[in-house]
Design an enzyme around this catalytic site. Structure first.
Site, PDB file in Angstrom:
ATOM      1  N   LYS A 106      72.280  43.829  14.818  1.00 32.97           N
ATOM      2  CA  LYS A 106      71.175  43.212  15.566  1.00 32.97           C
ATOM      3  C   LYS A 106      70.752  44.043  16.779  1.00 32.97           C
ATOM      4  O   LYS A 106      69.600  43.930  17.224  1.00 32.97           O
ATOM      5  CB  LYS A 106      71.562  41.796  15.988  1.00 32.97           C
ATOM      6  CG  LYS A 106      71.710  40.832  14.814  1.00 32.97           C
ATOM      7  CD  LYS A 106      72.091  39.444  15.282  1.00 32.97           C
ATOM      8  CE  LYS A 106      72.144  38.443  14.141  1.00 32.97           C
ATOM      9  NZ  LYS A 106      73.310  38.637  13.244  1.00 32.97           N
ATOM     10  N   SER A 111      77.220  41.841  12.539  1.00 36.89           N
ATOM     11  CA  SER A 111      76.102  41.429  13.396  1.00 36.89           C
ATOM     12  C   SER A 111      75.763  42.409  14.511  1.00 36.89           C
ATOM     13  O   SER A 111      74.739  42.247  15.180  1.00 36.89           O
ATOM     14  CB  SER A 111      76.391  40.054  14.010  1.00 36.89           C
ATOM     15  OG  SER A 111      76.067  39.038  13.099  1.00 36.89           O
ATOM     16  N   SER A 133      73.273  35.228  17.975  1.00 40.48           N
ATOM     17  CA  SER A 133      73.516  35.926  16.706  1.00 40.48           C
ATOM     18  C   SER A 133      72.791  35.223  15.563  1.00 40.48           C
ATOM     19  O   SER A 133      73.360  34.929  14.511  1.00 40.48           O
ATOM     20  CB  SER A 133      75.015  36.029  16.403  1.00 40.48           C
ATOM     21  OG  SER A 133      75.278  37.113  15.539  1.00 40.48           O
TER      22      SER A 133
END
Length: 484
Positions: free
Chosen positions: A124, A121, A315
């Protein structure tokens, strides 16, 4: 370890006053959004101006002040502190790390910093920077309704807004509402009753699930089918808690049926299709005639700066994939996983960031085909902190604070060796089976602000918690560092 390379000329131009980049003023059709980030407060600036967008409580009480005159840690000092922590077996056999000075961008520590590593993640952060560059923080994503080919036929055209709600209150605060859109349609149609709803989600192309996603992602509650029209991030229940949530298998048709109910149209009269082309300005049609393709209503998403906040702080994978497709659309690429990945890489190159070792397959980090280097992440964070691209300062607003907010709320404190990072570390985390990562900013004991990234993708399969603690110890050690 080889000596740390000298600072590139482009990075040497980064500012001494980091706070300037984090005061973001947007003028969008009369809307002014003031977005000071946390770094300005760390540097002791005055109170932040209020934002028109809701944010979680300000972490001023825990974030340490930053001293722009504080000495930078030395590379040898950092090596002495970090090498034993990086060697923790809990992190597996491949640990790649980069640390840089946030004020100047100067690299301070490098162990495999240029190597592409599965980022989970942490991807991102790249999605945030590229969409803010390509679209701008004030951009809103429209959902439109237009007249169909037949009288009473209404076409709902998905623009890629993942936050759209059915009613006034959906999962995402401030989202556009189908209820509002239906009201606009009824007004525009006048005495003509809606008879059919056509769902146009043709803006997105290609597979609805990402390449390199684990088999359980489509049904596991953290990902879902990516369609250009959806409600509440494709959740079955808009009141579901944050994080895991059951997702509908066909988000576009689910949204179309909800729209039909609001218009008083039978769900059996909902089908997929494409909207007619907009009518020419002068068609000679009788007054009061609604021509095929004529707009009947439109609702808008919250501004991208708010969507970036949501993506980073929670997230949110669905929001991330939607934002990646906005990069593709802005760069005239297909709004698909492949088109988004290509467009994001293009923006990375435009910004002068190091693209060696970069491979992208999605915008959320769910794909194991993604590779990002720690050096790219530290330079990206330093660029976002500078004055040359003030629109990028918005990425800091959503970064979780250690021991305080978001995905770091419950970390930094209970495990030995991590407490020093509480309130000093602000970072994005990433987790897949065998993959653990963290990247963000940290204030040293002497008040210097650093950017850092630690990526590891060969952790033992059952070692999630030990790996997280090992990562937190590295960031906490930077917080205690004089390291001269």
């Amino acid at each position: 370890m080889p000596p740390v390379p000298s600072q590139p000329a482009a990075r040497r131009r980064l500012p001494v006053l980091l706070a300037a980049a984090l005061v973001l003023v947007l003028a969008v059709v009369g809307l002014v959004v003031v977005r000071p980030g946390p770094v300005g407060r760390w540097l002791g600036e005055g109170p932040a101006a209020p934002s028109t967008e809701p944010v979680e409580p300000s972490p001023v009480a825990v974030l340490a002040g930053t001293d722009i005159g504080a000495p930078m840690p030395a590379t040898d000092g950092l090596r002495a502190v970090l090498d034993p922590l990086i060697a923790d077996p809990a992190l597996g056999d491949r640990v790649n790390v980069a640390v840089a000075d946030a004020l100047t961008g100067q690299p301070l520590f490098d162990q495999g910093g240029g190597a592409g590593t599965v980022p989970a993640s942490v991807t991102k952060l790249l999605t945030a920077v590229t969409v803010l560059t390509a679209r701008g923080p004030g951009h809103r994503i429209p959902t439109r309704a237009v007249a169909g080919e037949q009288p009473g036929e209404v076409v709902i055209v998905g623009g890629g807004d993942p936050t759209l709600a059915a009613g006034a209150k959906g999962f995402y605060q401030g989202a556009g509402s189908l209820e509002d859109l239906a009201g606009q349609v009824r007004t525009a149609l006048g005495g003509t009753a809606p008879t059919r709803v056509v769902v146009d989600s043709s803006l997105y192309s290609g597979p609805v699930f990402g390449p390199g996603w684990d088999d359980d992602i489509p049904t596991g509650g953290y990902g879902g089918a990516m369609t250009a029209l959806m409600l509440d991030g494709a959740r079955t229940d808009p009141k579901a808690g944050r994080g895991w949530a059951e997702r509908v298998p066909q988000p576009d048709l689910t949204a179309g049926r909800a729209f039909a109910r609001l218009l008083g149209v039978s769900e059996s009269a909902v089908r997929k299709g494409t909207a007619p082309a907009p009518p020419a300005e002068a068609t000679g049609a009788p007054a009061g005639t609604i021509e095929p393709g004529a707009e009947l209503g439109v609702v808008q998403s919250p501004p991208l700066i708010r969507l970036v906040d949501i993506m980073i702080s929670e997230s949110d994978n669905i929001v991330a994939e939607a934002l990646a497709r906005q990069v593709a659309l802005a760069r005239d690429q297909p709004a698909s996983f492949a088109g988004a990945a290509s467009a994001m890489a293009e923006v990375v190159s435009e910004l002068g960031l190091p693209a060696a070792g970069l491979t992208l397959a999605d915008g959320s980090g769910l794909s194991r085909k993604n590779l990002i280097s720690p050096t790219l992440l530290t330079e990206l964070l330093a660029l976002a902190a500078g004055p040359d691209h003030p629109e990028l300062g918005g990425i800091f607003g959503g970064l979780p604070v250690a021991g305080w907010s978001g995905t770091l709320r419950d970390r930094y404190g209970s495990a030995p060796g991590t407490a020093a990072g509480a309130g000093m570390v602000r970072a994005k985390t990433g987790t897949l089976t065998r993959v653990h990562a963290i990247a963000g900013v940290v204030t040293t004991a002497e008040g210097r602000l650093l950017t850092f990234a630690v990526l590891t993708d060969q952790v033992p399969p059952d070692g999630m918690e030990p790996a997280r603690v090992a990562l937190d110890r590295i960031a906490a050690a930077l917080a205690t560092c004089g390291c001269h």
